[in-house]
Design an enzyme around this catalytic site. Structure first.
Site, PDB file in Angstrom:
ATOM      1  N   ASP A  69      -0.602   6.741  -2.936  1.00 27.58           N
ATOM      2  CA  ASP A  69       0.217   6.672  -4.056  1.00 27.58           C
ATOM      3  C   ASP A  69      -0.094   5.683  -5.167  1.00 27.58           C
ATOM      4  O   ASP A  69       0.629   5.083  -5.612  1.00 27.58           O
ATOM      5  CB  ASP A  69       1.840   6.549  -3.912  1.00 27.58           C
ATOM      6  N   ASP A 126      -3.792   0.853  -3.741  1.00 28.25           N
ATOM      7  CA  ASP A 126      -4.330   2.167  -3.074  1.00 28.25           C
ATOM      8  C   ASP A 126      -5.616   2.472  -3.874  1.00 28.25           C
ATOM      9  O   ASP A 126      -6.623   2.966  -3.121  1.00 28.25           O
ATOM     10  CB  ASP A 126      -3.181   3.165  -3.623  1.00 28.25           C
ATOM     11  N   ASN A 159       4.584   4.881  -5.920  1.00 27.94           N
ATOM     12  CA  ASN A 159       4.624   3.733  -6.902  1.00 27.94           C
ATOM     13  C   ASN A 159       4.896   4.538  -8.271  1.00 27.94           C
ATOM     14  O   ASN A 159       5.260   3.930  -9.151  1.00 27.94           O
ATOM     15  CB  ASN A 159       3.094   3.262  -6.765  1.00 27.94           C
ATOM     16  N   THR A 211      -1.044   4.790   2.878  1.00 30.49           N
ATOM     17  CA  THR A 211      -0.638   3.563   2.086  1.00 30.49           C
ATOM     18  C   THR A 211       0.360   3.885   0.995  1.00 30.49           C
ATOM     19  O   THR A 211       0.553   3.255   0.068  1.00 30.49           O
ATOM     20  CB  THR A 211      -2.261   3.322   1.334  1.00 30.49           C
ATOM     21  N   PHE A 269       8.430  -1.565   0.654  1.00 30.92           N
ATOM     22  CA  PHE A 269       8.504  -0.526  -0.241  1.00 30.92           C
ATOM     23  C   PHE A 269       8.141   0.709   0.443  1.00 30.92           C
ATOM     24  O   PHE A 269       8.936   1.848   0.202  1.00 30.92           O
ATOM     25  CB  PHE A 269       7.650  -0.699  -1.512  1.00 30.92           C
ATOM     26  N   ASN A 270       7.072   1.074   1.294  1.00 30.36           N
ATOM     27  CA  ASN A 270       6.767   2.412   1.623  1.00 30.36           C
ATOM     28  C   ASN A 270       7.609   3.058   2.594  1.00 30.36           C
ATOM     29  O   ASN A 270       7.781   4.066   2.600  1.00 30.36           O
ATOM     30  CB  ASN A 270       5.269   2.139   2.173  1.00 30.36           C
ATOM     31  N   HIS A 279      -2.239  -5.234  -0.510  1.00 36.57           N
ATOM     32  CA  HIS A 279      -1.814  -4.679   0.617  1.00 36.57           C
ATOM     33  C   HIS A 279      -2.501  -3.466   1.185  1.00 36.57           C
ATOM     34  O   HIS A 279      -3.238  -3.466   2.414  1.00 36.57           O
ATOM     35  CB  HIS A 279      -0.500  -4.129   0.140  1.00 36.57           C
ATOM     36  N   ASP A 280      -2.824  -2.511   0.555  1.00 31.48           N
ATOM     37  CA  ASP A 280      -3.173  -1.242   1.079  1.00 31.48           C
ATOM     38  C   ASP A 280      -4.800  -1.184   1.457  1.00 31.48           C
ATOM     39  O   ASP A 280      -4.940  -0.715   2.741  1.00 31.48           O
ATOM     40  CB  ASP A 280      -3.220   0.059   0.107  1.00 31.48           C
TER      41      ASP A 280
HETATM   42  C1  BDR Z   1       3.330  -1.147  -0.780  1.00 30.84           C
HETATM   43  O1  BDR Z   1       4.062  -0.623  -1.947  1.00 30.84           O
HETATM   44  C2  BDR Z   1       3.249  -0.278  -2.796  1.00 30.84           C
HETATM   45  O2  BDR Z   1       3.821  -0.821  -3.861  1.00 30.84           O
HETATM   46  C3  BDR Z   1       1.897  -0.518  -2.815  1.00 30.84           C
HETATM   47  O3  BDR Z   1       0.986   0.252  -3.209  1.00 30.84           O
HETATM   48  C4  BDR Z   1       1.787  -0.832  -1.119  1.00 30.84           C
HETATM   49  O4  BDR Z   1       1.556   0.464  -0.794  1.00 30.84           O
HETATM   50  C5  BDR Z   1       3.437  -2.583  -0.412  1.00 30.84           C
HETATM   51  O5  BDR Z   1       4.839  -2.695  -0.172  1.00 30.84           O
HETATM   52 CA    CA Z   2       0.474   2.060  -1.907  1.00 30.62          CA
END
Ligand code: BDR
Ligand code: CA
Length: 312
Positions: free
Chosen positions: A12, A17, A41, A126, A167-168, A241-242
């Site tokens: 996303d 990402d 996102n 991701t 978040f994901n 993160h991703d």
């Molecule tokens: C995840 O949330 C998104 O905002 C980032 O792209 C990542 O995948 C981190 O919590």
């Molecule tokens: Ca992401």
């Protein structure tokens, strides 16, 4: 020689990402079969356009992009505009995008691609896990065609959108639950490790100096991402993160993993979307996943640098 890993990157984009796409699209260990997109996102039209923009920027327009689900299974859509901006990729000035997504829906592509591949494919997610969960619901037979799922999401410890949830996971807890209970081998790359790869200004500078199309894009992305991470979380460097998922597939030694039982909370209370990770085996249940507990941050940044140099 190590065998190449075929992957589909379901994402996303999203600043981190976008970096995961760059790491996967030019990688001596990985063949990026396709990029699939999901709302997360930002809205689906924006994340899909962003995937195309990134591939065009790095000259990889031959990699197909398939747009997937515009929202989660059950809950209302959530976006992360506070971090990724109005476009989902605020920061760089992109030229007009001439790369178009494919006509086929990402979920149908996933099913056909997994069924048709000679060897099992690794699915890297991701973003919210909506597309993969939908594919598993529509075509349960594909579970035996997925080599493994490597996902960025969840946390053994705290979340980042609620004290409990990352978040994901919170963006589509029901989808995550379907994936975690699918029986497919799964590696969870959660906040426990991604918060250890903070992109400090000296790292942005190290990458910017490389001067490839990928490092230029990265530097422009980080100018926005690191600012919003500071505003929202107080971090001096944005957690990248991703790309940890793809870095792990490039060099598994970058992560320390632990087999454990992971269950996603879908009960709707204050822990909605939490990944409950039984790292001590209290429940005496069979592990269904490997949770990433630690990361070799220095090796991770070397992998990112090596990747950006391959675009010179
Ligand atoms: C995840 O949330 C998104 O905002 C980032 O792209 C990542 O995948 C981190 O919590
Ligand atoms: Ca992401």
């Amino acid at each position: 020689m190590q065998k190449l890993t075929h992957i589909v990157l379901d994402c996303d984009p999203g600043h981190d990402d976008a970096t995961a796409i760059m790491l996967a699209a030019n990688n001596p260990r990985i063949v990026l079969d396709a990029v699939t997109t999901v709302a997360g996102n930002q809205t689906l039209p924006k994340t899909t356009l962003n995937a195309c923009r990134v591939l065009q920027w790095i000259g990889r327009t031959g990699i197909p992009v398939y747009a997937g689900c515009p929202g989660p299974f059950v809950r209302d859509p959530v976006i992360a505009g506070d971090i990724h901006g109005e476009t989902g990729l605020d920061g760089p000035v992109f030229p007009e995008c001439t790369k178009l997504p494919e006509q086929k829906h990402a979920v149908l592509f996933l099913i056909e691609h997994l069924r048709g591949s000679e060897e099992p494919v690794t699915v890297v997610t991701t973003g919210p896990m909506t597309n993969l969960a939908m594919a598993l619901r529509l075509a349960p037979d594909i579970s035996s065609r997925i080599g493994r799922i490597v996902l960025m999401g969840g946390s053994v410890g705290n979340g980042n959108v609620t004290p409990a949830a990352e978040f994901n996971m919170l963006a589509d807890p029901e989808a995550a639950r379907i994936c975690f209970s699918s029986g497919v081998p799964l590696v969870m790359v959660g906040l426990d490790v991604t918060r250890k790869v903070l992109c400090y200004p000296e790292i942005v500078e190290r990458m910017r100096k490389i001067g490839s199309c990928a490092s230029d894009l990265f530097a422009a992305l980080m100018s926005h991402f690191c600012k919003t991470q500071k505003e929202v979380f107080g971090y001096d460097g944005g957690p990248l993160h991703d790309p940890v998922t793809v870095a792990y597939l490039t060099d598994p030694s970058v992560l320390t993993l632990k087999d454990c039982r992971i269950e996603v909370d879908t009960t709707g209370g204050p822990s909605y979307g939490r990944t409950n990770c039984d790292v001590f085996g209290y429940a005496k249940k069979k592990p269904n996943a490997k949770a990433a507990l630690d990361i070799d941050a220095s090796r991770f940044w070397d992998l990112i640098e090596e990747c950006f140099r391959r675009y010179l």
